[in-house]
Design a protein around this motif. Sequence first.
Motif, PDB file in Angstrom:
ATOM      1  N   LEU A 218       0.844  -1.190   0.000  1.00  0.00           N
ATOM      2  CA  LEU A 218       0.000   0.000   0.000  1.00  0.00           C
ATOM      3  C   LEU A 218       0.882   1.244   0.000  1.00  0.00           C
ATOM      4  O   LEU A 218       2.045   1.187   0.418  1.00  0.00           O
ATOM      5  N   THR A 219       0.325   2.358  -0.437  1.00  0.00           N
ATOM      6  CA  THR A 219       1.046   3.614  -0.277  1.00  0.00           C
ATOM      7  C   THR A 219       1.141   3.918   1.215  1.00  0.00           C
ATOM      8  O   THR A 219       0.332   3.441   2.023  1.00  0.00           O
ATOM      9  N   ARG A 220       2.142   4.720   1.572  1.00  0.00           N
ATOM     10  CA  ARG A 220       2.306   5.094   2.981  1.00  0.00           C
ATOM     11  C   ARG A 220       1.043   5.779   3.501  1.00  0.00           C
ATOM     12  O   ARG A 220       0.592   5.512   4.630  1.00  0.00           O
ATOM     13  N   GLU A 221       0.452   6.634   2.669  1.00  0.00           N
ATOM     14  CA  GLU A 221      -0.744   7.372   3.060  1.00  0.00           C
ATOM     15  C   GLU A 221      -1.903   6.418   3.344  1.00  0.00           C
ATOM     16  O   GLU A 221      -2.568   6.520   4.380  1.00  0.00           O
ATOM     17  N   ALA A 222      -2.136   5.461   2.430  1.00  0.00           N
ATOM     18  CA  ALA A 222      -3.252   4.529   2.600  1.00  0.00           C
ATOM     19  C   ALA A 222      -3.040   3.643   3.826  1.00  0.00           C
ATOM     20  O   ALA A 222      -3.976   3.384   4.594  1.00  0.00           O
ATOM     21  N   ARG A 223      -1.814   3.168   4.022  1.00  0.00           N
ATOM     22  CA  ARG A 223      -1.555   2.300   5.179  1.00  0.00           C
ATOM     23  C   ARG A 223      -1.749   3.061   6.495  1.00  0.00           C
ATOM     24  O   ARG A 223      -2.314   2.507   7.454  1.00  0.00           O
ATOM     25  N   GLN A 224      -1.300   4.289   6.542  1.00  0.00           N
ATOM     26  CA  GLN A 224      -1.470   5.069   7.773  1.00  0.00           C
ATOM     27  C   GLN A 224      -2.944   5.251   8.111  1.00  0.00           C
ATOM     28  O   GLN A 224      -3.357   5.116   9.268  1.00  0.00           O
ATOM     29  N   VAL A 225      -3.751   5.540   7.085  1.00  0.00           N
ATOM     30  CA  VAL A 225      -5.184   5.729   7.326  1.00  0.00           C
ATOM     31  C   VAL A 225      -5.833   4.415   7.750  1.00  0.00           C
ATOM     32  O   VAL A 225      -6.599   4.358   8.718  1.00  0.00           O
TER      33      VAL A 225
END
Length: 405
Positions: A218-225
């Motif tokens: 996943l992108t870092r952004e998607a994983r963080q969310v």
Amino acid sequence: MNVVDILLGGVPFGRNNVGDEAILECVVGIFREICPQGRITVSTDNPAETEARLGVQTVPLFGFKPPFSQQQMEDCITKADVFVWAGATGLSDYPEIPLGMLEIAHRVGTKTVVWGVGMNDKLNPYIYSILPGKRRALLSMLSWLTLKRIDFVARREKEAEDRARAKIAAELNRCDLVVLRDPETLAAVHACGDVPRAIVGADSAELLTPADWNGITLTREARQVLESNARKIGLCISAQRQLVHEKELIDFLDRLADRDYRIIFLPMNHSTDAPLMENLRERMRNHRHSAVVGGRRTPREILAIAGKLDLVISSRLHLLILASVLHVPIIGISRGSKVDNFLMPFGHTSAGSVDECNFDHMQSELDRLIDSREEFEEVSTAVHEMLLQRLDEAKQKLAGLLASC
């Protein structure tokens, strides 16, 4: 023991539709369980990925554009011991294609199975309605010449539908086994004509299991969310029939973001839904509280991602199915009766349709479901067990048929 040649087709497999691929993966699993000695071949537009993921043989995607070899299709159906129309909503969406394949199989003596196929209460208007153009204009002019005593447009549309419905009943009655997706499909089939041996099963995607979360890229952004403690709402709007009131949807999502919800756009077709999801997100005032899960995703990855959500809103049937498998609360937006049919056993009604979405209903359902996860899980567990029971009964019928090959 004889090897049984099984050809799975009649669905546009390999066209980036996660729902179709979830069906395919589970149908392959069912046939391997029942007939370990079977040799499974899939008609798909993505042979390399299908072979690698499922360990099957492949042939081109027959029946669907672009052009394919009619002779090769007939040869493959003739060679097979069993041809399986393997799911989706093709009885109403594109019936002529798989019905034509069944017709070939019946002519050459190949056994035929209709497995988990669904049907909306209306046939696809893009096929059976006369769309604006020269033909419609001519028929309208003829109607005007009769002072509108005869509606030639309606007459031609009814003739086309009547022929299609008659062919549905005729070809299904020639099949060795007909397992339909739900009781509503059975009723829709019987409205075409009596098909006494048809039975009700369930969507094969009910059997899907999630991928290992740590193996999903996943992108870092998607994983963080997705890994945050905030409440997360998953959303998918099909690009096949987009929501008419997009601005109202964006306003709705912004109101959720203002309440500290996170919005996860979860495309079920990376080539068509994803650009639409990106556009919706960019138009949000508060898009920092959202993320798009992009890229080509396997069904098991989508299932694992859905399991991280607190609620899913979707006009795509199979995202609702996958979310419910993991007991994630669901809100459906109708895009044909198949969404309404799926929601019925849960005691839910859809939040309107893609043409007339009811955002007040959507909000009240979200508020109700988000705080009653345990109650929804109790209901969804009962529904899931009921659907698996129907699948088990259908599998017993299938086992008897394959044993005779």
